[in-house]
Design an enzyme around this catalytic site. Structure first.
Site, PDB file in Angstrom:
ATOM      1  N   HIS A   1      41.672  44.225  44.399  1.00  0.00           N
ATOM      2  CA  HIS A   1      40.231  44.142  44.167  1.00  0.00           C
ATOM      3  C   HIS A   1      39.557  45.403  44.714  1.00  0.00           C
ATOM      4  O   HIS A   1      39.941  45.925  45.756  1.00  0.00           O
ATOM      5  CB  HIS A   1      39.657  42.906  44.856  1.00  0.00           C
ATOM      6  CG  HIS A   1      38.250  42.612  44.451  1.00  0.00           C
ATOM      7  ND1 HIS A   1      37.931  42.071  43.218  1.00  0.00           N
ATOM      8  CD2 HIS A   1      37.068  42.810  45.096  1.00  0.00           C
ATOM      9  CE1 HIS A   1      36.621  41.935  43.121  1.00  0.00           C
ATOM     10  NE2 HIS A   1      36.083  42.374  44.245  1.00  0.00           N
TER      11      HIS A   1
ATOM     12  N   ASP B   1      44.874  41.663  43.005  1.00  0.00           N
ATOM     13  CA  ASP B   1      43.568  41.138  43.409  1.00  0.00           C
ATOM     14  C   ASP B   1      43.715  39.667  43.799  1.00  0.00           C
ATOM     15  O   ASP B   1      43.954  38.811  42.951  1.00  0.00           O
ATOM     16  CB  ASP B   1      42.583  41.286  42.246  1.00  0.00           C
ATOM     17  CG  ASP B   1      41.143  40.977  42.621  1.00  0.00           C
ATOM     18  OD1 ASP B   1      40.930  40.224  43.586  1.00  0.00           O
ATOM     19  OD2 ASP B   1      40.240  41.488  41.933  1.00  0.00           O
TER      20      ASP B   1
ATOM     21  N   CYS C   1      32.826  44.331  40.647  1.00  0.00           N
ATOM     22  CA  CYS C   1      32.890  43.178  41.541  1.00  0.00           C
ATOM     23  C   CYS C   1      31.863  42.131  41.080  1.00  0.00           C
ATOM     24  O   CYS C   1      31.943  41.640  39.958  1.00  0.00           O
ATOM     25  CB  CYS C   1      32.666  43.660  42.978  1.00  0.00           C
ATOM     26  SG  CYS C   1      32.635  42.423  44.267  1.00  0.00           S
TER      27      CYS C   1
END
Length: 281
Positions: free
Chosen positions: A249, A217, A160
């Protein structure tokens, strides 16, 4: 241990998740959260000399290993070095690595105590300059070299927020053998905090980077990844971006609803293979 005992231990563990280190912004913790034990491992909290303060973090390594160990620097999610990141360090240690995750927000606040992501971004994350992060990763590199890591067999991975920083650090530290960036943004607005993005430094990469992304995502458009692929191809390096069609994600974050077990397991093994292929093993 019986299956019923394991289930009871998991329930007790998850019941106390907030108090033992999962970030408040990610509660509640999923019932299927993966828990990696520390049996046969040495774990601890480093005090990493940054030149402007001692940076905390977490490390895990095989307890009785002889000789220097291959290294993986683990760059935190946006939520900091909470229990999931520590678990990832233990998983890497079980593979024979010294894995260390530095607390890269340490000068600015404690992400584990912030209860919602909007506040976390506004009051903490947005104030952490890339230049500071990259310098602190250098300090982590030096700490690892002085504490049993073989810097000739070293890699970096991040998730991330840390996935983006992984691309940047692969361009900065050319002594790394390999890198794996998990669902980190590759482009975006620039400012004094984030002056460049991975797409801007693609031509500078000499360390081979494996990008691991999900087609679902919503925060990272496929068009961005296609631009990154094209830039990497033009640069001619040994880099690759894998895009999992059904993943979103955070697909490796087993403590959250975003977890995609099939793709996470596949991507984790591909990361380990990538490290081994490029000499970080």
């Amino acid at each position: 241990m019986s299956d019923s005992s394991q289930a009871m231990n998991r329930r007790h563990f998850l019941a106390g998740a907030g108090s033992i280190g999962f970030a408040l912004a990610v509660q509640p913790i999923a019932a299927g959260t993966i828990i990696t034990d520390s049996q046969s491992l040495e774990t601890g909290a480093p005090a990493i000399d940054t030149g402007s303060g001692a940076m905390p973090g977490y490390y895990a390594r095989p307890a009785k290993a002889e000789g220097p160990l291959p290294l993986v620097i683990v760059i935190q999610e946006i939520f900091g070095v909470h229990e999931h990141i520590r678990d990832l360090c233990r998983r890497l240690a079980k593979q024979g690595y010294l894995a260390v995750a530095p607390e890269l927000y340490f000068r600015h606040g404690d992400p584990a105590k912030i209860a919602d992501i909007d506040t976390l971004v506004r009051d903490l994350v947005s104030k952490v300059p890339d230049s500071e992060v990259q310098s602190d990763l250098d300090a982590t590199w030096r700490w690892a070299g002085a504490h049993g890591a073989d810097l000739a067999r070293a890699a970096v991975t991040g998730f991330c927020w840390g996935g983006r920083q992984t691309w940047l650090y692969a361009a900065r530290n050319r002594q790394l053998k390999a890198a794996a960036a998990w669902y980190g943004k590759v482009e975006g607005p620039v400012n004094t905090i984030t002056p460049r993005h991975p797409l801007d430094i693609a031509a500078e990469l000499t360390v081979p980077v494996l990008g691991l992304y999900g087609a679902q995502d919503q925060s990272i458009p496929l068009a961005s990844l296609e631009k990154m692929k094209a830039a990497l191809h033009k640069a001619g390096g040994d880099d690759d971006i894998l895009i999992y069609p059904d993943a979103g994600h955070g697909f490796n974050a087993d403590y959250r609803p975003s977890y995609n077990a099939r793709d996470a397991v596949d991507a984790w093994q591909k990361m380990l293979d990538w490290f081994a292929r490029h000499g970080a093993r």
